[in-house]
Design an enzyme around this catalytic site. Structure first.
Site, PDB file in Angstrom:
ATOM      1  CB  CYS A  15      -0.922  -0.021   1.206  1.00 44.20           C
ATOM      2  SG  CYS A  15      -1.869  -1.525   1.267  1.00 44.20           S
ATOM      3  CD  GLU A  16       4.496   3.184   1.534  1.00 43.01           C
ATOM      4  OE1 GLU A  16       4.728   4.305   1.033  1.00 43.01           O
ATOM      5  OE2 GLU A  16       4.590   2.938   2.742  1.00 43.01           O
TER       6      GLU A  16
END
Ligand code: LLP
Length: 417
Positions: A346-347
């Site tokens: 999640c980046e």
């Protein structure tokens, strides 16, 4: 010559297809070639042939890839090792490396690390500050030992590489300012439990020209001469590591040309030459295998979401590093399109490559190339993802040299309240 080449549309690792490795060990998975590691190490050794056996020492930089199998392949060839922690020392010992061929680098070695290195009998400490020098002296004295040291000087030379991996400028935290080194050598010379054996510098990593190395060495040699005038004779000169490799279109000198330029600068000096190559030994000996999980497109982009992520291979996210990405099976079935190859973390910075032209479909396996150095060693458990498996290829043989981490491994040592 690369050992990862296509044969009849299949990308090979030595005599094995990468597709079969992915099938057997699943993905993500690092794959190393024993032959490639040996070839690059022997390339250095051959280049140093003109100097006698006691006149050089190749200390592979363990941080580049510290898997025990990699270290033991090199130990069997007689390699020395450059370490930066007690953990790396223990790895070298367990892999059968000779502690007498170990140089202990690192910005601030702690007391326990210094003690264990004295216990093991390392060749020398590459000292990075006066504080550390005094600490080593105190611990050696307590142990009734003499510690061999070399000072790591910072020669203030621009390595012309990525700022995060440039280490030889005054603004960098590394080493002792070359202008202050003389006084630190004098101090070291007065300490009872210290024996001065050499000098060391390391100006950065992924250098693609021999020139900054030669410039740094020249500055170091000027200091070596001044020291000799004062009666401080050095046994070795350690030029560090840093030789770059070709990831995309870089044209670094070969190990042979790089060594020839160093020997040229060194001239007739009788000191032994120590080198600490890391990347140039292992980078092109490894790939990271990953499977395309999902293909997703919008008006602007095609995304290939793969099962490896920044936690498995951090270099693209951290340094915007370009690493080649190849399908392990060439396919004529799907059209080539430009993809951002991204992981499931999640980046937004979680990518392995951007705008890559690839003819791929879901479930295809890709190889991220040149991943043998600073790959697995920089992997983390971010997003509670287990770190990948590591496999060593040796001809037709496959060895699992690190198991994939399990959910149990992830939580080991944690306590539930
Ligand atoms: N010696 C010392 C004291 C070092 O600090 C290093 C690397 C080496 C030798 C080995 O350098 P090499 O031959 O591998 O360039 N994570 C970064 C690279 C960091 C290098 C740190 N020091 C990357 O992925 O590009």
């Amino acid at each position: 010559m690369s050992v990862f080449v296509y044969q009849q549309g299949k990308l090979m690792a030595e005599q094995v297809t990468l597709a079969s490795i992915a099938e057997q060990f699943s993905t993500p998975c690092y794959v190393y070639s024993r032959q490639a590691i040996e070839q690059s190490y022997l390339g250095y050794r051959q280049a140093l042939n003109s100097r006698g056996a006691n006149q050089h020492l190749i200390c592979y930089s363990v941080k580049a890839n510290s898997n025990l199998a990699v270290l033991s392949v090199l130990a069997k060839l007689g390699s020395g090792f450059d370490i930066v922690s007690g953990g790396e020392l223990e790895r070298v010992i367990r892999a059968g490396g000779d502690p007498a061929k170990v140089v202990f680098s690192g910005v601030a070695k702690n007391a326990a690390e210094i003690s264990s290195a004295l216990e093991a009998g390392v060749h020398c400490f590459n000292v990075e500050s006066e504080t550390e020098l005094l600490r080593i002296n105190r611990i050696a004295a307590e142990r009734n030992q003499i510690a061999s040291v070399s000072l790591r000087v910072n020669p203030d030379v621009d390595a012309q590489t990525h700022p995060y991996i440039s280490t030889g400028l005054k603004e960098n935290k590394f080493g002792i300012d070359i202008d202050e080194a003389l006084s630190v050598y004098r101090h070291a010379n007065r300490l009872n439990a210290i024996k001065i054996v050499g000098i060391d510098c390391h100006i950065g990593s992924q250098l693609v020209s021999a020139k900054p190395f030669a410039d740094a060495l020249q500055r170091v040699l000027a200091l070596v001469d001044t020291l000799a005038e004062e009666g401080i004779e050095l046994g070795h000169i350690d030029v560090g590591g840093g030789l770059g490799i070709c990831y995309q279109d870089e044209q670094p000198p070969s190990a042979a040309d790089y060594v020839a330029s160093l020997l040229d600068t060194l001239g007739e000096r009788n000191q032994s030459l120590i080198m600490e190559p890391g990347r140039s030994i292992v980078a092109n000996a490894g790939v990271l295998l990953t499977t395309v999980d999902t293909i997703k497109s919008n008006e602007q982009k095609n995304f290939a979401i793969v099962d490896a992520a920044m936690n498995d291979l951090l270099r693209p996210a951290l340094y915007q590093a370009w690493m080649n990405i190849l399908p392990v099976n060439e396919s004529a079935d799907c059209p080539a399109q430009h993809y951002d190859v991204v992981g499931p973390v999640c980046e937004t910075g979680d990518f392995l490559g951007k705008e890559r032209l690839l003819a791929i479909a879901e479930n295809d396996v890709l190889a991220v190339c040149s991943a043998g150095a600073y790959g697995f060693v920089m992997a983390s458990n971010y997003n509670s993802r287990g770190r990948p498996a590591e496999v060593m290829v040796d001809g037709e043989q496959l060895h699992l040299v690190r198991e994939r981490e399990t959910i149990e491994d992830l939580m080991r040592g944690e306590i539930n309240l």
